[in-house]
Design a protein around this motif. Structure first.
Motif, PDB file in Angstrom:
ATOM      1  N   CYS A 135      36.587  48.125  38.250  1.00  0.00           N
ATOM      2  CA  CYS A 135      36.320  47.204  37.130  1.00  0.00           C
ATOM      3  C   CYS A 135      37.621  46.616  36.593  1.00  0.00           C
ATOM      4  O   CYS A 135      37.674  45.436  36.231  1.00  0.00           O
ATOM      5  N   ILE A 136      38.654  47.426  36.533  1.00  0.00           N
ATOM      6  CA  ILE A 136      39.955  46.943  36.068  1.00  0.00           C
ATOM      7  C   ILE A 136      40.478  45.863  37.004  1.00  0.00           C
ATOM      8  O   ILE A 136      40.900  44.797  36.564  1.00  0.00           O
ATOM      9  N   LEU A 137      40.431  46.141  38.297  1.00  0.00           N
ATOM     10  CA  LEU A 137      40.912  45.146  39.262  1.00  0.00           C
ATOM     11  C   LEU A 137      40.095  43.863  39.194  1.00  0.00           C
ATOM     12  O   LEU A 137      40.654  42.766  39.198  1.00  0.00           O
ATOM     13  N   ASP A 138      38.786  43.986  39.102  1.00  0.00           N
ATOM     14  CA  ASP A 138      37.933  42.793  38.992  1.00  0.00           C
ATOM     15  C   ASP A 138      38.310  41.964  37.766  1.00  0.00           C
ATOM     16  O   ASP A 138      38.441  40.742  37.834  1.00  0.00           O
ATOM     17  N   SER A 139      38.476  42.640  36.631  1.00  0.00           N
ATOM     18  CA  SER A 139      38.772  41.913  35.392  1.00  0.00           C
ATOM     19  C   SER A 139      40.177  41.325  35.397  1.00  0.00           C
ATOM     20  O   SER A 139      40.404  40.235  34.872  1.00  0.00           O
ATOM     21  N   VAL A 140      41.135  42.011  36.013  1.00  0.00           N
ATOM     22  CA  VAL A 140      42.504  41.489  36.096  1.00  0.00           C
ATOM     23  C   VAL A 140      42.533  40.229  36.952  1.00  0.00           C
ATOM     24  O   VAL A 140      43.138  39.220  36.560  1.00  0.00           O
ATOM     25  N   ILE A 141      41.891  40.250  38.097  1.00  0.00           N
ATOM     26  CA  ILE A 141      41.885  39.077  38.984  1.00  0.00           C
ATOM     27  C   ILE A 141      41.206  37.906  38.281  1.00  0.00           C
ATOM     28  O   ILE A 141      41.701  36.775  38.308  1.00  0.00           O
TER      29      ILE A 141
END
Length: 138
Positions: free
Chosen positions: A82-88
């Motif tokens: 979820c962190i990676l998705d939101s960062v991208i």
């Protein structure tokens, strides 16, 4: 979209500005009264650099999969994918934003699940300096 990263940096920002309130207010006052194009920082001002980055310990309290997929929240709330998705998403939405990713084990898992389109977006973010990687450790 869930963005826990923003909360963490906001808390750190509040702590720093509360502790250094006099210097911070002086700096804000100076910026608001500085002519455009001048980059001079007055003496006695604390210059704070916030570097948005991850610190997701691989397998610290939960298994790698539990951290990655956000399972077993009775131990700790964490969802690395979820962190990676939101960062991208956040980087793609605002070219001014920058982010440093650290944990290659998690990034590798995430990368393998992505579409060709998302992989291309990530490559562009790296090429334009918005996304960088530190450490490179596994």
């Amino acid at each position: 979209m869930y963005e826990p990263i923003c909360t963490i940096f906001f808390v750190l920002f509040l702590a720093a500005t509360t502790y250094y309130n006099n210097y911070f207010n002086l700096f804000i006052h100076h910026i608001s009264h500085t002519k455009k194009g001048q980059n001079e920082v007055p003496k006695k001002v604390l210059n704070i650099h916030i570097v948005p980055h991850t610190h997701d310990d691989v397998g610290w309290l939960k298994t790698v999969d539990q951290y990655y997929y956000g399972r077993n929240n009775s131990i700790q709330h964490a969802c690395v994918s979820c962190i990676l998705d939101s960062v991208i998403y956040a980087l793609k939405s605002d070219p001014q934003r920058k982010f440093t990713y650290v944990e290659m084990a998690f990034f590798s898992m995430w990368w393998e699940e992505q579409t060709t389109e998302i992989k291309q977006i990530v490559k562009e973010l790296v090429q334009n300096g918005q996304l960088s990687f530190a450490n490179g450790g596994w």
